[in-house]
Design a protein around this motif. Structure first.
Motif, mmCIF file in Angstrom:
data_model
loop_
_atom_site.group_PDB
_atom_site.id
_atom_site.type_symbol
_atom_site.label_atom_id
_atom_site.label_comp_id
_atom_site.label_asym_id
_atom_site.label_seq_id
_atom_site.Cartn_x
_atom_site.Cartn_y
_atom_site.Cartn_z
ATOM 1 N N ASN A 146 0.833 -1.212 0.000
ATOM 2 C CA ASN A 146 0.000 0.000 0.000
ATOM 3 C C ASN A 146 0.864 1.256 0.000
ATOM 4 N N LEU A 147 1.961 1.228 -0.767
ATOM 5 C CA LEU A 147 2.921 2.322 -0.747
ATOM 6 C C LEU A 147 2.271 3.675 -1.028
ATOM 7 N N MET A 206 -2.498 6.199 5.734
ATOM 8 C CA MET A 206 -2.444 5.211 6.814
ATOM 9 C C MET A 206 -1.737 5.773 8.042
ATOM 10 N N PHE A 207 -0.696 6.581 7.835
ATOM 11 C CA PHE A 207 -0.031 7.226 8.970
ATOM 12 C C PHE A 207 -0.944 8.284 9.600
ATOM 13 N N THR A 208 -1.756 8.950 8.780
ATOM 14 C CA THR A 208 -2.725 9.916 9.312
ATOM 15 C C THR A 208 -3.757 9.207 10.180
ATOM 16 N N ALA A 209 -4.257 8.079 9.687
ATOM 17 C CA ALA A 209 -5.220 7.286 10.457
ATOM 18 C C ALA A 209 -4.606 6.790 11.756
ATOM 19 N N GLY A 219 -5.729 -5.342 5.447
ATOM 20 C CA GLY A 219 -4.306 -5.057 5.548
ATOM 21 C C GLY A 219 -4.039 -3.644 6.028
ATOM 22 N N ARG A 220 -4.804 -2.683 5.538
ATOM 23 C CA ARG A 220 -4.609 -1.291 5.934
ATOM 24 C C ARG A 220 -4.951 -1.083 7.408
ATOM 25 N N VAL A 221 -6.058 -1.678 7.841
ATOM 26 C CA VAL A 221 -6.445 -1.547 9.251
ATOM 27 C C VAL A 221 -5.426 -2.242 10.145
ATOM 28 N N PHE A 222 -4.926 -3.399 9.703
ATOM 29 C CA PHE A 222 -3.917 -4.107 10.494
ATOM 30 C C PHE A 222 -2.648 -3.273 10.602
#
Length: 436
Positions: free
Chosen positions: A57-58, A64-67, A120-123
């Motif tokens: 998810n590059l 993802m870092f914001t979340a 994967g993103r949530v993990f």
């Protein structure tokens, strides 16, 4: 025939060859060692899994870092509320078991929808929160039960337990992920985390300098849910630690983007990339344990906290310059290995010593705010800085030349913090002597 007391004396003499420990501190030292072993082994089982999801998810890493930052803000508030009402022997196991409950949900999701990108993103976000949170809680507990003087003597050895745990966790994933799969690895993770919660319940406090009575140790910390944030912005010393953590996280995230990009280009297969990340973790931790066993305690004693803290940012300046000149996988691996080993073996014990001279409430609340929210703020800035520089036409390699000056500022902050900690430690000792 050797008596029990004689055997204990021999074991203590052998232990003292590795660490300057007093007889009454041995049980606390051993359990702290085991506690850190379990925490790091559990995390390093799931770290390569998280890194693999990140590599897939590059383009979404900034979001993802914001979340992660938003989730961390919520988690920090909930933790502060828990700390205010419960004793440390109760709120730490509760926090850890909350993460175990979460992993059950992931077990179901990964077993039923293993290819879903949102899982994967949530993990990825969840693991990033878990990592900082449980390690911050561990060190908050350590700086609460050990004094500044004890920390300089014992934290290096306790860190060896964490490094051994990291080696075991990375070895488990590297050796088993292609045989048993991700889902079964998460079951091992949950078991290790539950064992770490038991360490808190069994931890002896009468042998540690900061523990006045068992009844005092079992009191709730008290205060409000925003106390950590308020104290952090009203203290120059805590602001300095925040600046140190922000710059460490910012440079770490800039390096992480380069790690993910270079590794994805060099190793296209998912499971092979997961194994590669685990192998890098293994090398890092072998080097770390050698440094912790033979260098850390002696270095803190000989050159002090300030100089020890400054080693990692100095190394980071050199590493980013090298990576900017030669953005190759081998250069990346060398830089990652030296930086991460330097962090775990040298910077981390020295950094945690900074917290031994603050109030008990700040050890849990302000420290947790710094270790989680401030750290993830650095991640957030770094995550958006990389694509922003890319939009300006800079390559990942060129970003290294932006990161190097930031590391130089980090070096300056490190030296100031170390000197300030030494002054506060002396003032604290003088006050305790005067009030006896």
């Amino acid at each position: 025939m050797t008596t029990g007391h004689e055997a204990d004396g021999v074991l203590l003499q052998l232990l003292r060859k590795a660490v300057d420990v007093k007889g009454v501190e041995v049980s606390a030292l051993a359990l702290g060692f085991l506690y850190y072993f379990l925490i790091l082994s559990s995390y390093y089982i799931i770290r390569p899994i998280r890194d693999n999801f990140g590599a897939g998810n590059l383009e979404n890493l900034p979001l993802m870092f914001t979340a992660t930052l938003v989730t961390m803000l919520v988690a920090n508030a909930l933790f502060s509320a828990l700390v205010a009402k419960l004793s440390r022997r109760r709120f730490i196991p509760i926090a850890y078991r909350f993460f175990i409950d979460n992993i059950v949900i992931f077990l179901v999701l990964l077993a039923t929808v293993p290819k879903n990108m949102w899982v994967g993103r949530v993990f990825f976000v969840w693991t990033s929160v878990f990592n900082l949170f449980v390690i911050s809680v561990f060190w908050a507990f350590m700086v609460d039960v050990f004094s500044s003087e004890q920390g300089k003597r014992l934290f290096g050895f306790i860190s060896i337990g964490g490094t051994l745990g990291a080696i075991v966790g990375a070895s488990i994933t590297a050796g088993l992920v292609q045989r048993i799969g991700t889902v079964k690895l998460l079951l091992i993770f949950a078991a290790l985390l539950e064992l770490s919660a038991q360490c808190v319940r069994l931890f002896p406090t009468q042998s540690t300098a900061s523990a006045r009575t068992e009844q005092a140790d079992e009191r709730a910390i008290g205060g409000g849910i925003l106390t950590g944030m308020v104290h952090n912005f009203s203290s120059l010393y805590l602001l300095g630690i925040s600046g140190y953590m922000l710059l460490y996280a910012l440079t770490s995230t800039l390096l992480y983007f380069q790690q993910v990009g270079v590794a994805k280009a060099a190793i296209p297969a998912n499971e092979a990339r997961t194994a590669f990340f685990a192998e890098v973790d293994l090398v890092v931790n072998v080097l770390t344990i050698l440094l912790q066993a033979f260098v850390t305690g002696r270095l803190l004693k000989w050159i002090g906290v300030a100089a020890t803290l400054a080693i990692l940012p100095a190394l980071t300046v050199i590493g980013f310059i090298a990576l900017g000149i030669k953005p190759l996988l081998m250069v990346l691996v060398i830089f990652l290995t030296l930086r991460r080993a330097g962090n775990f073996a040298l910077a981390r014990p020295a950094r945690e010593t900074l917290f031994t001279v603050i109030s008990r409430e700040d050890k849990y609340k302000s420290k947790n705010f710094i270790d989680t929210v401030v750290y993830r703020t650095g991640d957030f800035i770094g995550a958006w800085t990389t694509p922003a520089l890319g939009w300006l036409g800079l390559s990942l390699a060129a970003v290294s030349f932006v990161a190097a000056p930031l590391a130089a500022v980090w070096f300056t902050v490190s030296v100031w913090l170390g000197r300030k900690q030494a002054a506060l430690a002396v003032a604290r000792e003088d006050h305790e002597i005067a009030t006896r």
